[in-house]
Design a protein around this motif. Sequence first.
Motif, PDB file in Angstrom:
ATOM      1  N   GLN A 162       0.829  -1.206   0.000  1.00  8.23           N
ATOM      2  CA  GLN A 162       0.000   0.000   0.000  1.00  8.23           C
ATOM      3  C   GLN A 162       0.864   1.257   0.000  1.00  8.23           C
ATOM      4  O   GLN A 162       0.548   2.247  -0.673  1.00  8.23           O
ATOM      5  CB  GLN A 162      -0.923  -0.015   1.230  1.00  8.23           C
ATOM      6  CG  GLN A 162      -2.044   1.021   1.180  1.00  8.23           C
ATOM      7  CD  GLN A 162      -3.002   0.882   2.358  1.00  8.23           C
ATOM      8  OE1 GLN A 162      -2.976  -0.117   3.085  1.00  8.23           O
ATOM      9  NE2 GLN A 162      -3.837   1.883   2.550  1.00  8.23           N
ATOM     10  N   LEU A 163       1.979   1.205   0.751  1.00 11.63           N
ATOM     11  CA  LEU A 163       2.895   2.347   0.778  1.00 11.63           C
ATOM     12  C   LEU A 163       3.517   2.566  -0.594  1.00 11.63           C
ATOM     13  O   LEU A 163       3.612   3.706  -1.069  1.00 11.63           O
ATOM     14  CB  LEU A 163       3.981   2.112   1.832  1.00 11.63           C
ATOM     15  CG  LEU A 163       5.089   3.180   1.902  1.00 11.63           C
ATOM     16  CD1 LEU A 163       4.504   4.553   2.201  1.00 11.63           C
ATOM     17  CD2 LEU A 163       6.138   2.800   2.946  1.00 11.63           C
ATOM     18  N   LYS A 164       3.934   1.495  -1.243  1.00 12.47           N
ATOM     19  CA  LYS A 164       4.535   1.617  -2.575  1.00 12.47           C
ATOM     20  C   LYS A 164       3.552   2.248  -3.565  1.00 12.47           C
ATOM     21  O   LYS A 164       3.921   3.130  -4.348  1.00 12.47           O
ATOM     22  CB  LYS A 164       5.016   0.248  -3.074  1.00 12.47           C
ATOM     23  CG  LYS A 164       6.238  -0.290  -2.333  1.00 12.47           C
ATOM     24  CD  LYS A 164       6.803  -1.535  -2.990  1.00 12.47           C
ATOM     25  CE  LYS A 164       5.874  -2.718  -2.883  1.00 12.47           C
ATOM     26  NZ  LYS A 164       6.463  -3.955  -3.449  1.00 12.47           N
ATOM     27  N   GLU A 165       2.311   1.812  -3.506  1.00 13.06           N
ATOM     28  CA  GLU A 165       1.310   2.346  -4.428  1.00 13.06           C
ATOM     29  C   GLU A 165       1.033   3.823  -4.151  1.00 13.06           C
ATOM     30  O   GLU A 165       0.887   4.626  -5.084  1.00 13.06           O
ATOM     31  CB  GLU A 165       0.019   1.529  -4.310  1.00 13.06           C
ATOM     32  CG  GLU A 165       0.164   0.101  -4.835  1.00 13.06           C
ATOM     33  CD  GLU A 165      -1.065  -0.755  -4.564  1.00 13.06           C
ATOM     34  OE1 GLU A 165      -2.017  -0.224  -3.945  1.00 13.06           O
ATOM     35  OE2 GLU A 165      -1.077  -1.942  -4.946  1.00 13.06           O
ATOM     36  N   ALA A 166       0.978   4.182  -2.873  1.00 14.52           N
ATOM     37  CA  ALA A 166       0.723   5.582  -2.510  1.00 14.52           C
ATOM     38  C   ALA A 166       1.880   6.475  -2.938  1.00 14.52           C
ATOM     39  O   ALA A 166       1.673   7.595  -3.425  1.00 14.52           O
ATOM     40  CB  ALA A 166       0.495   5.696  -1.001  1.00 14.52           C
ATOM     41  N   LEU A 167       3.118   5.976  -2.771  1.00 14.12           N
ATOM     42  CA  LEU A 167       4.290   6.760  -3.163  1.00 14.12           C
ATOM     43  C   LEU A 167       4.393   6.889  -4.683  1.00 14.12           C
ATOM     44  O   LEU A 167       4.847   7.914  -5.192  1.00 14.12           O
ATOM     45  CB  LEU A 167       5.561   6.116  -2.614  1.00 14.12           C
ATOM     46  CG  LEU A 167       5.797   6.258  -1.112  1.00 14.12           C
ATOM     47  CD1 LEU A 167       6.956   5.376  -0.666  1.00 14.12           C
ATOM     48  CD2 LEU A 167       6.078   7.714  -0.752  1.00 14.12           C
ATOM     49  N   ARG A 168       3.976   5.860  -5.375  1.00 12.03           N
ATOM     50  CA  ARG A 168       4.111   5.868  -6.835  1.00 12.03           C
ATOM     51  C   ARG A 168       3.107   6.818  -7.495  1.00 12.03           C
ATOM     52  O   ARG A 168       3.432   7.488  -8.474  1.00 12.03           O
ATOM     53  CB  ARG A 168       3.930   4.453  -7.392  1.00 12.03           C
ATOM     54  CG  ARG A 168       4.115   4.365  -8.920  1.00 12.03           C
ATOM     55  CD  ARG A 168       4.007   2.933  -9.418  1.00 12.03           C
ATOM     56  NE  ARG A 168       5.149   2.123  -9.003  1.00 12.03           N
ATOM     57  CZ  ARG A 168       5.114   1.181  -8.064  1.00 12.03           C
ATOM     58  NH1 ARG A 168       3.982   0.931  -7.427  1.00 12.03           N
ATOM     59  NH2 ARG A 168       6.182   0.481  -7.742  1.00 12.03           N
TER      60      ARG A 168
END
Length: 643
Positions: free
Chosen positions: A498-504
């Motif tokens: 979820q963090l990766k998707e939010a950062l991307r």
Amino acid sequence: MLATKTTAFATLVLVAIVIFLYADSLNGPFLFDDHVHITQNRWVKITSLAWADLVQAWNSSFSPFPSNRPLAQLTFGVNHALAGLSPWAFKATNLAVHIATSMLVFVLARLAYRAVAGQSADPQRGNLLAITTTAIWLLHPLHVSTVLYTVQRMTQISSLGLLAALCCYFWGRIRIAEGKPGAMWMLAAVPVAGLAFLAKENAALLPLLLLASELTLLRGLGAPNRRRFLLAVWATLIALPLIAGLLYLATYPDYYINYNGRPFTLEERLLTQFRALWLYLQWLYVPDISAYGLFHDDVRLSTGLVNPPTTLISIAALVGLVLSALLLRQKAKVFSFAVLFFLAGHAFESSILPLEPVFEHRNYLPSLGPILLLAYLVTVTSHQLKVHRLAVLLGTLLVCSYGVATYVRASNWASYQSFALSTAANHPNSPRSNFTAAQVLITALPNAGDQVPKIANAARTFLQRGLAADAQCVNCLFGLIVLDMHLQQPPAPTIVQQLKEALRSGGVGPTEVSSSQFSFLVKWQESGRSSLANADLEAIFDAALANDRWSYTGRAGLEAAYRKYHEFVTGDLEAALEHAKAAVSAWPAQWSYHMQMVQVLQKLGRTEQALRALDRAAGLAEHESQKLKTAALRAEITAQSKS
């Protein structure tokens, strides 16, 4: 004489009261941007008042002019030279500036009364109006965050200078109307506001504030013998600067209207401001401690004229208010001044600039308009309507309620824990408030003993509440990962994803995520105690770098953190060099990033490249300490090459 002594005594009592109200909170912590500008800014931490040190503090900002605000930075440096990083010294200075500014509020209120009342002015009534205005402004709970959030000294000094400029202009204008010399006083407003501009760019609002004053309070002041001079002053101090400002914005729109990295558009921000202005007026007239706070990311954005419906209502009401102010500027000068001054004071930060939609400190100066109107109703209008005693009683109760609210609110700023927990309690739908409260609890875990499970669960609740309000709350996701690392358990794969998707794909502005989050994770990896796999950390970095909405400072910080990870954790110096170069490319004017690249090149044994890079760093060295470090590193590299 008696009236003067009474006014002086009342002023001293007010000063004593405000010192008492804030006394317990002056040892409160540095917060958020305080660290960027003060505690983590090596250049502002001077150790003496020698000229070279003062120049260093003056130039200690990382931002280019005019955003570098050198006068405010100089005062931070002086604080450090005299008292180190003592929060009490910094916040006591802010309180002193607040008190000094209130004295100018008093002077301007008296001048405003004199301008409106003219020949029928009653000095005693004018003093009563001035002391009432000062009391409300000085004790108002809305100003607590401006006083106790150290970095807002920028706003304070700018407001202090603007008020001094307005006092000069009003005094000169009144003297000319009375047939006395006043030209120099009016012209003195320009250099005084110029000094204020060196603390914060809001001082550029002087022409708009003068226009609001001339259309209302100063409207009836005649000066038949100095008409040409006044026309020249209006053209030079009001008309030409306003035209020049509009032309500048039209010529360089990208410099000020860049919404890259913000989670809202220009249209959404503008629409939201109509509601925000009414919200500010509500806070001014009906204080509510639960509504105040440093974070207002729980205020819903206006995404259309009727989404929410209060957007259109707010626009219509504001248009009506402005039209009323313009139509009544002869019959109700103080009302018209209150409206136009308030809006003029918000024209910079509550308009097109890509700033956070709502912040309390933006009302520090604009609040004077509505507060002057309230004080005028209590002290002057009530006398005309023969309800003076009732009005004074109600006014006294109102001022007392302001004082009590200020004391309660200031007490919440006495420690980081009370600040964070009270903020989250008052703003349960604010992601940043919940994250801040969770941070406090996570920090307490190492010394929590058998209370660890209870505190960890409370921290997790705050973080999950933040995510419920904003599913892409990057800080909340970082918080959950760090919480798991404190508990020595692997972070949940779903949270990492979820963090990766939010950062991307999400917003990565300064209020959504800080590059220091990445540096913090790198420190965990360096310590050898991290439960986060290197592959997961690299995937987090890569996702963040894939987002093209970073500001140049944010991207540079991110690349620098990735460089540090490879330099000190994986030992992959080639990868470290790649990210060191990327940091320099993102922010080429930053000396420290050049030095980091030089050090990586030094480790790789590429002496000639290191020395060339060092030459570029030397060209960016502004402070003496930078020059000394650059010279020392050059000597070290040269010596290594010879050996």
